[in-house]
Design an enzyme around this catalytic site. Structure first.
Site, short mmCIF file in Angstrom:
data_model
loop_
_atom_site.label_atom_id
_atom_site.label_comp_id
_atom_site.label_asym_id
_atom_site.label_seq_id
_atom_site.Cartn_x
_atom_site.Cartn_y
_atom_site.Cartn_z
N HIS A 158 -10.37 -5.85 2.49
CA HIS A 158 -10.39 -5.61 3.94
C HIS A 158 -11.42 -4.55 4.34
CE1 HIS A 158 -8.06 -2.54 2.11
NE2 HIS A 158 -8.13 -1.81 3.20
N ASP A 159 -12.06 -3.91 3.38
CA ASP A 159 -13.05 -2.89 3.71
C ASP A 159 -14.48 -3.40 3.58
OD1 ASP A 159 -11.19 -0.92 4.27
OD2 ASP A 159 -11.09 -0.23 2.20
N ASP A 203 -3.66 4.06 -2.14
CA ASP A 203 -4.81 4.23 -1.28
C ASP A 203 -5.50 5.58 -1.53
OD1 ASP A 203 -6.27 3.33 1.23
OD2 ASP A 203 -5.55 5.28 1.91
N ASP A 209 0.83 -1.19 0.00
CA ASP A 209 0.00 0.00 0.00
C ASP A 209 0.87 1.24 0.00
OD1 ASP A 209 -3.00 0.53 0.43
OD2 ASP A 209 -2.71 -1.46 1.30
N GLU A 223 -6.84 2.86 -5.88
CA GLU A 223 -8.17 2.72 -5.28
C GLU A 223 -8.95 3.96 -5.70
OE1 GLU A 223 -10.34 2.29 -0.94
OE2 GLU A 223 -8.77 3.73 -1.26
C1 NOJ Z 1 -8.98 2.92 2.03
C2 NOJ Z 1 -8.50 1.74 2.80
O1 NOJ Z 1 -8.79 0.58 2.06
C3 NOJ Z 1 -9.22 1.76 4.13
O2 NOJ Z 1 -9.04 0.57 4.86
C4 NOJ Z 1 -8.74 2.95 4.90
O3 NOJ Z 1 -9.50 3.08 6.08
C5 NOJ Z 1 -8.91 4.23 4.08
N1 NOJ Z 1 -8.52 4.09 2.70
C6 NOJ Z 1 -8.07 5.32 4.67
O4 NOJ Z 1 -6.71 5.10 4.39
#
Ligand code: NOJ
Length: 557
Positions: free
Chosen positions: A329-330, A204, A103, A259
């Protein structure tokens, strides 16, 4: 990795695997996964057949947001190990022909970062302008901007009588991309890791580097029919920052995936591919989980999923490049959202679809075992700060706490972060200590160790599917043609090159469903290459619950 001659596009035919380091393998009994744990499992990864890993943040961090709040961009957090461990990981992965991307968090830092601590000293401090501030008095926020959790994007610092801007948590202040020195310093930290030998980055929150003028209110955006998130998402001028990032990476033969929240397929076709700012993007449209109803089981709406995926795949057929994924993971696990925790077939069907899509696919760790949801019984068991904030907000506003808990328990980011199932021992072999997050339900008999021995396991299906993708030009290079545009739970499509055609059919529901292939598809000479169970190809077919298959044939270009 430094570029030698011409850049190769190794990432185009590669299969990625996302590792959430906290939950993969603990090697020292502290209950938290670590780099040594990953090193100890390299043979498992090589055996699975993946080409590269994306590792979530392992940088030094107070762990307010599980590592996305970075306090030192050039160091490894001791909970994960040391720089030496990291170097050993790179070299041992490379020996097994597995690449590593990590990341890169460019939008914000932790409030514990040296730059922010300096910035708080005075407005004249050279690092003050590395962050975003507005003069003002306490209790009067500069504007009405709120983030996705509904929290204000401003925090007041009385010591300098200024408001600080942050899209995410207040302990994660946004970096000021308008400041050239900040951009230079930040991109040098990226080079630090590239020179160590990593093979790329997942960028990210890359859509948020540029903000609109703070005079614009979200309310006025909403009232004039515009998207309120546009105040800090893909704001015109962002391209200049992205060009600078691309330039910083130009000497390296790497893979970059952004992302890309809020980006349209039209933009993505220019942003990505060999000449884009990045090689690929993750679209986030699929994560709206349209139709999700917490009263039923926490399940996404397959029709909405299909619409999103088909749209992106079709629009990026010729220009641009996508990274398809089912989970990360989100989000809760793909088995929970798009499949059925109890059904091996649904995990297999999902893998068959993911690994047949165009782009550079990412498998989320544990999906290859069918890891599903966890039954959280109290709010204390959930660590996800977003979930905690949402719960506390309902509590403060004296809302319906019981409903808030059910919703949060079913659908929080911890659902997707539970530890890997290595074996049938205590804590599924993840840790000898107390795991930072409990093991999800249903691990018994379905660990990696058990599944390796079972030829019909989900794990062995994944392995086979990865090989099918890698050895089939139509699947790893072909154009994408959607079939089954109807509002049903079948996901059917074609992939084609000059020499090969693949037909993918699937039923992502727990009831038998009919499909009818268009008459333009001739039914001769197809070979079934993989299926959740033997499937006879016919014009009209019944597909059982979570039945999926791929048929292939040679074609003349
Ligand atoms: C996206 C990431 O995937 C997430 O887990 C994170 O909380 C936010 N960006 C902030 O970095």
């Amino acid at each position: 990795m430094k570029q030698e001659n011409k850049k190769s596009v190794w990432w185009k035919k590669a299969v990625g695997y996302q590792i959430y380091p906290m939950s993969f393998q603990d090697s020292n009994g502290d209950g938290i996964g670590d780099i040594r744990g990953i090193i100890n499992r390299i043979d498992y990864l090589a055996n699975l057949g993946i080409d590269f890993i994306w590792l979530n943040p392992i940088y030094k961090s107070p762990q307010i947001d599980n590592g996305y709040d970075i306090s030192d961009f050039r160091n490894i957090d001791p909970i994960f190990g040391t720089i030496n461990d990291f170097q050993e990981l790179i070299s041992k992965l490379h020996k097994k022909n597995i690449k590593l991307i990590i990341d890169l968090v460019l939008n914000h830092s932790s409030d514990q970062h040296y730059w922010f601590q300096e910035a708080l000293n005075s407005k004249d401090n050279p690092y003050h302008d590395y962050y975003i501030w507005q003069d003002g008095v306490a209790n009067t926020k500069p504007n009405d901007w709120v983030n996705w959790s509904g929290a204000s994007e401003w925090t007041y610092y009385p010591q300098i009588r200024q408001w600080n801007y942050h899209i995410f948590n207040k302990r994660m202040p946004d970096l000021n991309w308008e400041n050239g020195k900040l951009r230079k310093d930040l991109l040098l930290t990226a080079k630090f890791w590239l020179d160590m030998g990593i093979d790329g980055f997942r960028l990210d929150a890359i859509s948020h580097l540029k903000k609109m003028s703070f005079n614009i209110s979200m309310k006025s955006m909403r009232e004039s029919g515009q998207d309120p998130w546009a105040v800090h998402t893909n704001v015109p001028g962002l391209e200049n920052f992205l060009k600078e990032i691309k330039y910083a990476f130009s000497g390296y033969n790497i893979f970059t995936v952004g992302e890309a929240s809020g980006i349209t397929p039209g933009q993505a076709s220019l942003w990505t591919g060999e000449n884009g700012y990045f090689n690929a993007i993750f679209e986030l449209d699929q994560n709206r989980h349209d139709g999700y109803d917490s009263k039923k089981r926490p399940k996404g709406n397959i029709q909405a999923f299909k619409k999103v995926i088909f749209n992106w795949e079709t629009r990026l057929n010729i220009f641009g490049w996508l990274s398809p994924y089912l989970a990360n993971h989100d989000n809760p696990r793909s088995q929970q959202v798009w499949g059925d925790n109890r059904s091996d077939s649904s995990a297999k069907a999902l893998s068959l679809i993911l690994l047949s899509l165009k782009g550079t696919p990412f498998i989320y760790f544990g999906d290859e075992l069918g890891i599903g949801s966890k039954n959280f019984t109290s709010i204390e068991q959930i660590t996800d700060p977003e979930a905690q904030i949402a719960y506390q907000k309902t509590k403060q506003e004296k809302g319906n706490i019981a409903k808030a808990f059910t919703d949060i328990a079913n659908f929080n980011r911890d659902q997707g972060r539970t530890p890997f199932w290595w074996n049938e021992n205590k804590n599924a072999g993840f840790s000898d200590g107390i795991p930072w997050l409990g093991i999800s339900d249903g691990s018994q008999g379905r660990s990696a160790e058990s599944q390796i021995k079972d030829p019909n396991s989900i794990l062995n299906f994944y392995k086979k599917m990865i090989q099918v993708r890698k050895s089939s030009p139509s699947l790893n290079q072909g154009l994408f043609y959607p079939l089954s545009l109807e509002q049903d739970s079948t996901v059917n499509f074609l992939r084609q090159t000059n020499s090969q055609l693949s037909l993918v059919i699937s039923n992502l529901s727990d009831t038998t469903t009919q499909i009818e292939l268009p008459t333009s598809i001739d039914l001769d000479n197809w070979l079934q290459v993989i299926a959740t169970r033997p499937t006879r190809l016919q014009r009209k077919m019944s597909l059982g619950p979570y039945q999926a298959a791929i048929f292939m044939k040679r074609v003349n270009g």
